[in-house]
Each structure stands twice: as C-alpha cells, then as structure tokens.
Scaffold this motif. Sequence first.
Motif, PDB file in Angstrom:
ATOM      1  N   ASN A   1      13.532 -44.119 -20.290  1.00  0.00           N
ATOM      2  CA  ASN A   1      12.508 -43.092 -20.128  1.00  0.00           C
ATOM      3  C   ASN A   1      11.211 -43.668 -19.593  1.00  0.00           C
ATOM      4  N   MET A   2      10.904 -44.901 -19.999  1.00  0.00           N
ATOM      5  CA  MET A   2       9.706 -45.579 -19.505  1.00  0.00           C
ATOM      6  C   MET A   2       9.788 -45.730 -17.984  1.00  0.00           C
ATOM      7  N   ARG A   3      10.929 -46.149 -17.514  1.00  0.00           N
ATOM      8  CA  ARG A   3      11.106 -46.343 -16.067  1.00  0.00           C
ATOM      9  C   ARG A   3      11.075 -44.999 -15.336  1.00  0.00           C
ATOM     10  N   GLU A   4      11.661 -43.980 -15.935  1.00  0.00           N
ATOM     11  CA  GLU A   4      11.700 -42.648 -15.328  1.00  0.00           C
ATOM     12  C   GLU A   4      10.299 -42.031 -15.231  1.00  0.00           C
ATOM     13  N   ILE A   5       9.515 -42.165 -16.299  1.00  0.00           N
ATOM     14  CA  ILE A   5       8.189 -41.542 -16.358  1.00  0.00           C
ATOM     15  C   ILE A   5       7.144 -42.385 -15.631  1.00  0.00           C
ATOM     16  N   GLY A   6       7.218 -43.693 -15.779  1.00  0.00           N
ATOM     17  CA  GLY A   6       6.214 -44.565 -15.171  1.00  0.00           C
ATOM     18  C   GLY A   6       4.829 -44.281 -15.725  1.00  0.00           C
ATOM     19  N   PRO A   7       4.628 -44.504 -17.028  1.00  0.00           N
ATOM     20  CA  PRO A   7       3.340 -44.156 -17.630  1.00  0.00           C
ATOM     21  C   PRO A   7       2.184 -44.958 -17.029  1.00  0.00           C
ATOM     22  N   HIS A   8       1.003 -44.362 -17.087  1.00  0.00           N
ATOM     23  CA  HIS A   8      -0.221 -45.025 -16.633  1.00  0.00           C
ATOM     24  C   HIS A   8      -0.862 -45.810 -17.770  1.00  0.00           C
ATOM     25  N   VAL A   9      -0.574 -45.373 -18.996  1.00  0.00           N
ATOM     26  CA  VAL A   9      -1.195 -45.934 -20.195  1.00  0.00           C
ATOM     27  C   VAL A   9      -0.086 -46.275 -21.186  1.00  0.00           C
ATOM     28  N   MET A  10      -0.210 -47.445 -21.837  1.00  0.00           N
ATOM     29  CA  MET A  10       0.769 -47.822 -22.851  1.00  0.00           C
ATOM     30  C   MET A  10       0.046 -48.505 -24.005  1.00  0.00           C
ATOM     31  N   PHE A  11       0.464 -48.155 -25.184  1.00  0.00           N
ATOM     32  CA  PHE A  11      -0.099 -48.743 -26.400  1.00  0.00           C
ATOM     33  C   PHE A  11       1.059 -49.100 -27.320  1.00  0.00           C
ATOM     34  N   SER A  12       1.141 -50.363 -27.722  1.00  0.00           N
ATOM     35  CA  SER A  12       2.246 -50.818 -28.569  1.00  0.00           C
ATOM     36  C   SER A  12       1.788 -51.930 -29.492  1.00  0.00           C
ATOM     37  N   PRO A  13       2.485 -52.085 -30.608  1.00  0.00           N
ATOM     38  CA  PRO A  13       2.179 -53.218 -31.491  1.00  0.00           C
ATOM     39  C   PRO A  13       2.673 -54.517 -30.844  1.00  0.00           C
ATOM     40  N   PRO A  14       2.180 -55.638 -31.315  1.00  0.00           N
ATOM     41  CA  PRO A  14       2.576 -56.930 -30.731  1.00  0.00           C
ATOM     42  C   PRO A  14       4.087 -57.150 -30.677  1.00  0.00           C
TER      43      PRO A  14
END
Length: 163
Positions: free
Chosen positions: A55-68
């Motif tokens: 889904n990440m590849r399909e959407i191509g988000p502009h913003v991402m926030f994740s834990p380490p």
Amino acid sequence: MAGSLIQVDPKHPDDEFLSFLPLPWIGEQMMCVASALLVGFTVNFPEEPETVQENMREIGPHVMFSPPRIWETLAATVQVKVMDATPLKRLAFGWAMPVGARMADCRFEKRPPSLGLRLAYFLAYWGVFRALRDRLGFSRLRSASTGAPRSAPTPSASSTRSA
C-alpha cells in the motif's frame, strides 16, 4: 501541538499520509488525526496489516511517521536484499551509500556540497537511490520522521545489589 509540528515541518492539503500505527499512540494521533484535521491532507489506511509495504508503494505518501523499530526493520530489509543482489548491484549500493551520507551531512549542516559531491550524488541518485525509493514506496516522500517514548534507564552495576 499539531500546529507547532506543522510550523517546524510544513504539511500541505494535497499531501498523502499512510496511517498504519495504532491510533492510541500519541504520535499517530498528532500526525494522522490532529495534523490532518488542521491542514486537510488525505489519510490512507492499509487494506491489511500484511499489505502495508504494498500500500505504501501504491499510495506514495508525502509524509511518513514511524517509531524507530519500523525504520530499523526497513533498513534491515534493504541490507538483506542487497546481500542477495547481483555483484554489480552490491557494488553500486556500496559506492552510493557513502555518497548519500556525505550529501546528507552537507544538507544537515546547511553547507553547499562540492561540485564533485554533487556530481557523485547525481549518479548515485539515478543509479541507485531512485529505484530504492520507488521499491520502498518513498518516491514522493518529502517528510519522514520518528518518535518513541523514552525507555526507562537501565540500572548500572553500582546501583544494583547482589543477593
């Protein structure tokens, strides 16, 4: 808090965000809920937990926030795939990574890169980084950040008592 985050790292109404972290986590609430309500960017949700990368590849988000741990897992996955790659691809990756690190240092220190570094980075980007970003779903990524609760300090040997 969301307003302060947006002042430091601007978000735009046409941005895409992929929400795959638990909503009770305060970081996800700030990035996914509060920031999206304030700015009006689109929040996407994965179809299933197992399809996040697809889904990440399909959407191509502009913003991402994740834990380490998510960033560490992505880095480990890339390293494993590099080890399984052809010798030429391993060589290209091994050459490109230090070039990228030097360019990142220049950007973080707000100093202009040398002409040689700019040329090397151009080659590294078109030869390695562009395809890697696409495979990870980061082709449109503009802002990536991390956050996690502080771990409790580990007691030192001098502060523990033997039984």
